[in-house]
Scaffold this active site. Sequence first.
Site, PDB file in Angstrom:
ATOM      1  N   GLU A 136       0.834  -1.204   0.000  1.00 64.64           N
ATOM      2  CA  GLU A 136       0.000   0.000   0.000  1.00 64.64           C
ATOM      3  C   GLU A 136       0.867   1.252   0.000  1.00 64.64           C
ATOM      4  O   GLU A 136       2.072   1.189   0.290  1.00 64.64           O
ATOM      5  CB  GLU A 136      -0.942  -0.016   1.198  1.00 64.64           C
ATOM      6  CG  GLU A 136      -1.909  -1.182   1.137  1.00 64.64           C
ATOM      7  CD  GLU A 136      -3.063  -1.104   2.109  1.00 64.64           C
ATOM      8  OE1 GLU A 136      -4.054  -1.818   1.906  1.00 64.64           O
ATOM      9  OE2 GLU A 136      -2.971  -0.302   3.071  1.00 64.64           O
ATOM     10  N   ILE A 166       2.371  -2.089  -7.772  1.00 65.01           N
ATOM     11  CA  ILE A 166       1.777  -3.367  -8.153  1.00 65.01           C
ATOM     12  C   ILE A 166       2.185  -3.693  -9.583  1.00 65.01           C
ATOM     13  O   ILE A 166       1.749  -3.044 -10.535  1.00 65.01           O
ATOM     14  CB  ILE A 166       0.248  -3.320  -8.010  1.00 65.01           C
ATOM     15  CG1 ILE A 166      -0.142  -2.841  -6.605  1.00 65.01           C
ATOM     16  CG2 ILE A 166      -0.338  -4.683  -8.321  1.00 65.01           C
ATOM     17  CD1 ILE A 166       0.500  -3.619  -5.468  1.00 65.01           C
ATOM     18  N   LEU A 243       4.586 -14.789  -1.298  1.00 66.05           N
ATOM     19  CA  LEU A 243       5.806 -13.984  -1.273  1.00 66.05           C
ATOM     20  C   LEU A 243       7.041 -14.871  -1.168  1.00 66.05           C
ATOM     21  O   LEU A 243       8.075 -14.571  -1.775  1.00 66.05           O
ATOM     22  CB  LEU A 243       5.774 -12.994  -0.107  1.00 66.05           C
ATOM     23  CG  LEU A 243       4.772 -11.841  -0.206  1.00 66.05           C
ATOM     24  CD1 LEU A 243       4.820 -11.002   1.060  1.00 66.05           C
ATOM     25  CD2 LEU A 243       5.043 -10.983  -1.429  1.00 66.05           C
ATOM     26  N   ARG A 247      10.274 -14.736  -3.477  1.00 65.93           N
ATOM     27  CA  ARG A 247      11.604 -14.505  -2.895  1.00 65.93           C
ATOM     28  C   ARG A 247      12.579 -15.597  -3.320  1.00 65.93           C
ATOM     29  O   ARG A 247      13.767 -15.322  -3.560  1.00 65.93           O
ATOM     30  CB  ARG A 247      11.494 -14.452  -1.367  1.00 65.93           C
ATOM     31  CG  ARG A 247      10.808 -13.206  -0.848  1.00 65.93           C
ATOM     32  CD  ARG A 247      10.419 -13.320   0.613  1.00 65.93           C
ATOM     33  NE  ARG A 247       9.870 -12.069   1.115  1.00 65.93           N
ATOM     34  CZ  ARG A 247       9.310 -11.918   2.315  1.00 65.93           C
ATOM     35  NH1 ARG A 247       9.238 -12.950   3.144  1.00 65.93           N
ATOM     36  NH2 ARG A 247       8.824 -10.737   2.676  1.00 65.93           N
ATOM     37  N   LEU A 342      35.142  -1.323 -15.527  1.00 68.59           N
ATOM     38  CA  LEU A 342      34.851  -0.826 -16.870  1.00 68.59           C
ATOM     39  C   LEU A 342      35.205   0.645 -17.044  1.00 68.59           C
ATOM     40  O   LEU A 342      35.155   1.161 -18.165  1.00 68.59           O
ATOM     41  CB  LEU A 342      33.363  -1.033 -17.186  1.00 68.59           C
ATOM     42  CG  LEU A 342      32.929  -2.491 -17.378  1.00 68.59           C
ATOM     43  CD1 LEU A 342      31.418  -2.589 -17.374  1.00 68.59           C
ATOM     44  CD2 LEU A 342      33.494  -3.060 -18.670  1.00 68.59           C
ATOM     45  N   GLU A 367       9.753  -7.544  -2.227  1.00 66.23           N
ATOM     46  CA  GLU A 367       9.709  -8.883  -1.617  1.00 66.23           C
ATOM     47  C   GLU A 367      10.512  -8.930  -0.315  1.00 66.23           C
ATOM     48  O   GLU A 367      11.124  -9.938   0.025  1.00 66.23           O
ATOM     49  CB  GLU A 367      10.225  -9.966  -2.581  1.00 66.23           C
ATOM     50  CG  GLU A 367       9.660  -9.918  -3.969  1.00 66.23           C
ATOM     51  CD  GLU A 367       8.156 -10.119  -4.036  1.00 66.23           C
ATOM     52  OE1 GLU A 367       7.547 -10.351  -2.978  1.00 66.23           O
ATOM     53  OE2 GLU A 367       7.592 -10.025  -5.132  1.00 66.23           O
TER      54      GLU A 367
END
Length: 388
Positions: A136, A166, A243, A247, A342, A367
């Site tokens: 949320e 989401i 979840l 994960r 690099l 997560e």
Amino acid sequence: MTLLVDTVFDLDALLTDEERDWQQRARAFASERIVPVIDDDVENEYFRQSLVPELAAEGFLGMHLTGYGAAGAGAVAYGLVCHELEAADSAWRTFVSVQGSLAMSAIHKHGSEEQKTEWLPQLARGEAIGCFALTEPAGGSDPAAMTTRARRDGDDWVLDGAKRWIGLASVADVAVIWAKDDDEVVRGFLVPTSTPGFTATPIAGKLSMRASIQCDVLLDGVRLPPTAVLPGAHGLSGPFTCLNEARYGIVWGAMGAARSCFEAALGRARTREVFGAPIGARQLVQGALADMLVEYEKGMLLALHLGRLKERGALTPEQISVGKLNSVREALQIARDARALLGGDGVTSDYPVMRHLANLESVRTYEGTDEIHKLILGRALTGLPAFS
């Protein structure tokens, strides 16, 4: 397709023939279908939805589930696919994770037979896209404090509230929405995204996960029949079981991003000449490459160990937290070290390192943040919760 890292680290010897087949198919898909377009997609913040049915045709969507059109593959095979897709870009491991480990797993674990029969075959075939709405706007680390409500109105349910970050919500056909009922119990609901009152708005201005979609979701009087409830989900254990599936995929996926960064640095160390010799001939450079390889190898061995535990039904949430915390943390360090080797070129799109580094900052957060996984492990070690 031989990788430079395989000159030292032979993971294939620890895999079955079936697992190697999944790995090679995912590696070919990533190199042929994702890598050639990913830089343009990142630049344009474009989710290439046309790849979804192709991923489905390979069997990658919900591949670790059994029945209903899913492939029923083992946990290690699923991890290897996550690894190869994230080596191309985190957006595509995230898609497979949201579709399979979150949306499909929620239905598979907690849905009625009618819900499974209706949705899982469509999702496995890529004919429908799913999303999973738990987080949320006020924060994702304390789902017990969710404010999204589900109230009874006759036989119907009515949902009101808001969700944020989401994945896939604006292109999804069905959303798994988590809300509290009048008894303060967290319940899961299957919400067709065409339902009046459901609105998904892509979040703009992201500097990470730019080839993926994350949304704000508004639920304004979303009316649902009683058949929308996931009957097997009561309390936070419902979303948490999903979840943990996601994960687990990250444990493997983050190491894919790390491998891509390591390969870029190793290849450059062999070809870039400074002071009359390739930089790979310098002791400090070889030391940095060795450190990167060791952490990559440890991460892959940990992922494989967790996969074997999962296949035996012995994997615990705390062990998943060890894997998620370690893989993302070490992948970020490998990416940073690769960027340094690099030089200035490391910040350009000539190499994938900065793209992976930016994506991994998001993977570090979703997560379960580093801090949440440390608290999960701290509770396991001491027996004392420290979440509040």
